[in-house]
Every structure is written in C-alpha cells, then in structure tokens.
Design a protein around this motif. Structure first.
Motif, PDB file in Angstrom:
ATOM      1  N   ASP A 363     -80.244   4.479   6.768  1.00 48.13           N
ATOM      2  CA  ASP A 363     -80.558   3.843   8.054  1.00 48.13           C
ATOM      3  C   ASP A 363     -81.660   2.803   7.854  1.00 48.13           C
ATOM      4  N   HIS A 365     -83.195   1.105  10.040  1.00 46.84           N
ATOM      5  CA  HIS A 365     -84.255   1.180  11.058  1.00 46.84           C
ATOM      6  C   HIS A 365     -85.341   2.182  10.692  1.00 46.84           C
ATOM      7  N   THR A 366     -85.061   3.088   9.740  1.00 44.87           N
ATOM      8  CA  THR A 366     -86.072   4.084   9.351  1.00 44.87           C
ATOM      9  C   THR A 366     -86.742   3.746   8.028  1.00 44.87           C
ATOM     10  N   HIS A 369     -91.463  -0.232   4.848  1.00 45.98           N
ATOM     11  CA  HIS A 369     -91.521  -1.652   4.497  1.00 45.98           C
ATOM     12  C   HIS A 369     -91.473  -1.899   3.001  1.00 45.98           C
ATOM     13  N   ARG A 377     -75.986  -0.288   1.720  1.00 45.02           N
ATOM     14  CA  ARG A 377     -76.812   0.770   2.311  1.00 45.02           C
ATOM     15  C   ARG A 377     -76.615   2.131   1.645  1.00 45.02           C
ATOM     16  N   TYR A 390     -89.227  -6.200   7.470  1.00 47.88           N
ATOM     17  CA  TYR A 390     -88.336  -5.474   8.382  1.00 47.88           C
ATOM     18  C   TYR A 390     -88.862  -5.619   9.802  1.00 47.88           C
ATOM     19  N   ASP A 392     -89.871  -4.531  13.499  1.00 51.69           N
ATOM     20  CA  ASP A 392     -90.509  -3.320  14.008  1.00 51.69           C
ATOM     21  C   ASP A 392     -89.478  -2.439  14.698  1.00 51.69           C
ATOM     22  N   HIS A 393     -89.609  -1.138  14.453  1.00 52.74           N
ATOM     23  CA  HIS A 393     -88.693  -0.182  15.085  1.00 52.74           C
ATOM     24  C   HIS A 393     -89.437   1.144  15.254  1.00 52.74           C
ATOM     25  N   GLU A 395     -88.561   4.154  14.952  1.00 49.88           N
ATOM     26  CA  GLU A 395     -88.195   5.199  13.999  1.00 49.88           C
ATOM     27  C   GLU A 395     -88.576   4.859  12.560  1.00 49.88           C
ATOM     28  N   ARG A 396     -89.164   3.691  12.322  1.00 49.84           N
ATOM     29  CA  ARG A 396     -89.493   3.298  10.950  1.00 49.84           C
ATOM     30  C   ARG A 396     -90.636   4.146  10.405  1.00 49.84           C
ATOM     31  N   SER A 405     -78.050   7.673   7.977  1.00 50.94           N
ATOM     32  CA  SER A 405     -77.459   7.487   9.303  1.00 50.94           C
ATOM     33  C   SER A 405     -76.267   8.415   9.520  1.00 50.94           C
TER      34      SER A 405
END
Length: 438
Positions: A363, A365-366, A369, A377, A390, A392-393, A395-396, A405
């Motif tokens: 994933d 989004h997780t 950096h 992926r 990356y 900002d999210h 769940e990161r 995922s």
C-alpha cells in the motif's frame, strides 16, 4: 417336510463350494470382486497385492493374469449377503440336535432323554418308554459330566454351599443333605444375570474399537484407491504431453530436413554451373598456352589472336543461401506454446488446482518516506537518505514500514518473501512478527 429340509441343506453345502475364497479356502469374508470377475476375501486379496507391490507387477492368485497397476477392489454386497445367509444356515444346522433313531434322514429332535442318552423327534417321543421315569428335556448333546459320578444319576440341582452340581441322591441322602440347594435352571439364570451379562455388556462396548479398525482399513483403502486414480490421471496427462512433444519434434525436424533438401539441390546446381565454367576456362587457357608455345615468330604473328570475353562480369560470384533458422524457431516456439497450453488445461481438468496464488500488493499510502516501492508494488527497499516526495496521508508510517493492501477474511494462507538481498527486515502478520537484522 424333513426330506425338503435335508435337500435344502445339501444344496446350500454344494453352493458353498462356489463361495469359497481360493486364497484362504474358506467362505468369503467381506467379499470383493475385481474388474475381470474374480472374487476374494477383502483381507486375503489386499494382503496378496501388498506383498506384490515391491515387484512392480500384480498377479491374480487364481488365473495368474498380470496387471501393471493395482486392480480396484469393488465390494460385493449381494455376494456378502449370500455368504452370510449360508454361514448362518450352516451354523444353525451344526447346532441342531437330530433324532437318534432316524438314521436314514436328518430329522430335528424335540426332546432328549438323559437316562437313555438319546434325542427324539416328534414321532419317537410318543413311543418312548416313559414308565421308567425318564428325564426328558430340551434337545441337547450328551457328555459324562451330565450325570453324577457317584450315583450315576442326572444332575438336577446346584449346591450353593459347595458350588457344585448334584443329583437327587446327593441332595437327599448324600454329602449335601441339608445344604442350600437350587435347581440347575434357577442357578444358571442367577449366574447369567449376575455375572455373565455385566461382562457381556463391558465386552460389547469394546466393539467400537473393532469399528474403528474397520474404518481405518476402509480409509487406508480409500487413500490407496485415490492414489491409483491420481496416478492413472497423471500418467494419462504426461502421455498426452509426450505425444504432443513427439509431434512437435517431428514437425521441427521435418522443416529442417525440407530446408536441407532444397538448399542442397540449389547448391548442387551452382556447383554444376561452376564446373561447366571451370571446364570452359581450362580449355581457353590450354588454347592460349599452345599459341604462346610456338617457337616460330612468323607463325605467332601470322596466326589470328583468339578472342575471349575478359570482362569482370563474365564469371559472376555464385550466390549461396544458408539454412534459415527463423521458420524452425517459429514452429518450435508456437508448438511449445501449444504444448504448454495442453499441459495447463490438462492439469486443470485432470488434477484440479487446490491452491490459488496471488501477489501481495504493498500500500503506497502507508509507505514511509524512505521506503521505495517497485512499479508493480510487490517489492520494497530502503531509499537513499533523502526522503521520497510521497503525498501526505493519515495512514503513512512515521518509521520505515509499509502495509499490504491485500486482505483475507478466511482460509489458510502463507507468504513467500524473497530476502536474498535484504540486510535488515521485519515481517508482521496479524498476531505474529519476525525480525531479522544483518
């Protein structure tokens, strides 16, 4: 009526010869029938085939027919019922007491005289001498222990004080006078109810163990039958693939042979043309050499100089084609693709796939950096000290981690992770984690 019973018994005995296993020479026990019609006891033929497994060839113990694969054992319910009926009939016949006076036929007895030690049918009981106060009882076999060894009288009572069977004389005038005495019938019923039936109940409860053994044997046979079936399907699949590969080999070799033949004919034609040119050239050279060899100068000057076409294009360089591997490669790759499809489809049809595979997607989004993900992926690695841009999210991760995922709601799953180039790694899954640092 008695004659009919005798006839039926003799008929059943004759049929019993046809219901005998050729291995143990006894009536079938759990009979099974093979595909070619022979019948045996389940245990007898199974032990025979297990003994033959190491030889790679199975043989029928009756007709000696050979089989490459172990024959399938099919239970015969009808044959089992016939054998069981015959066995019960024989048992009843063996237990039956026959009239001692009916010597020309087998007639069941209805009474036994312990005094005369004879068994009597309905006819002979009526004419039996009862004036001697003979003791008549239900039909039974004779033995010396049915009479008192001291008074030679029938044992009718049981002395509970001495735990011994006695006759009437022992009770009235003998050593057991005044003892607590019961009839044999009463004493035997007490023993049946107080001792034997409780033991019987405990032993009967152990029959479940025998049922477990039978279930395990049936399970073993089921495993073997499934292995035989899977072996046959696998052999059929690879036989089909072998035929496909042989056909492809024949096609490829045919293409090579065809090109070889055509190119050989073409080169042979060129060789023939060059040989003709060679002969012509040799004749011209000989003619000029002879002209030059004249010693007389006048002859050389007077003779007309021969004319030859000496241009460069007079003898062109022959063009020779080489064997083209393109068509061979095309046939080979196309054929191998077809064989692969046959193998795949055959495997799905004959050996259904029970394990599904899927790639575990990471994933984005997780991802931290400093975690670099591959384009598909499926691979993660540590990036240079410079952080990746990356977005900002919520769940990161704030540490060097990344989640998958993919989610599984049920079933059994396992992961294959390539760590050959990893120096430090941590895998967390559900309630477990594994940490390895270089």
């Amino acid at each position: 009526m008695y004659k009919n019973i005798t006839t039926i018994i003799l008929l059943l005995c004759t049929i019993g010869n046809e219901l005998t296993c050729c291995i143990c020479l006894d009536l079938y026990t759990g009979p099974v029938t093979l595909s070619y019609g022979r019948s045996f006891c389940m245990e007898c033929i199974r032990d025979t085939f297990e003994t033959q497994e190491g030889y790679g060839l199975y043989s029928c113990p009756e007709c000696r027919a050979n089989f490459e694969t172990r024959p399938f054992l099919q239970k015969s319910l009808r044959l089992s019922n016939i054998v069981e009926t015959l066995r019960m009939t024989k048992a009843e016949n063996s237990r039956a007491i026959h009239c001692s006076h009916c010597v020309h036929s087998i007639v069941p007895a209805i009474k036994t005289c312990l005094n005369c030690e004879v068994s009597l049918c309905a006819v002979h009981v009526k004419v039996h001498n009862t004036s001697l106060d003979h003791v008549l009882m239900e039909p039974t076999t004779f033995s010396k222990d049915r009479k008192c060894s001291k008074h030679k009288k029938v044992l009718e009572y049981y002395c509970t004080d001495d735990a011994i069977c006695i006759c009437v004389s022992c009770r009235l005038d003998g050593d057991h006078r005044g003892h607590l005495v019961e009839t044999i019938q009463e004493a035997s019923e007490k023993k049946r109810d107080g001792e034997l039936r409780p033991i019987l109940e405990k032993l009967s409860s152990r029959r479940k163990l025998m049922e477990k053994i039978q279930a395990l044997r049936e399970h073993k046979q089921e495993i073997h039958d499934k292995a035989v079936n899977l072996t046959e399907r696998t052999r059929g699949l690879f036989s089909q693939i072998t035929e496909q590969v042989k056909a492809l080999e024949k096609e490829v070799l045919g293409e090579i042979a065809k090109q070889n033949k055509l190119l050989s004919l073409s080169v042979s034609d060129l060789i023939h043309q060059v040989e003709i040119q060679k002969e012509t050239l040799s004749a011209q050279i000989l003619e000029v050499e002879q002209f030059c060899s004249h010693a007389d100068p006048l002859t050389v000057l007077r003779e007309k100089t021969p004319y030859y076409d000496l241009t460069a294009g007079n003898y062109p360089q022959p063009h020779v084609r080489n064997l083209d591997e393109g068509p061979v490669s095309l046939i080979l790759h196309r054929g191998l693709g077809h064989v692969a499809n046959v193998l795949f489809e055959g495997a799905k049809r004959q050996i259904p796939r029970t394990i599904e595979t899927c790639n575990v997607m990471l994933d984005l989004h997780t991802a931290h950096h400093k975690i670099l993900l591959s384009g598909d992926r499926t691979c993660a690695s540590s990036s240079p000290p410079i952080s990746l841009n990356y977005a900002d999210h919520p769940e990161r991760f704030s540490s060097r981690q990344v989640l998958s995922s993919s989610r599984f709601s049920s079933g059994k799953h396992y992961w294959q992770v390539d760590l050959s180039k990893a120096q430090r790694w941590i895998i967390r899954g559900g309630l477990w984690q594994h940490r390895e640092e270089g």
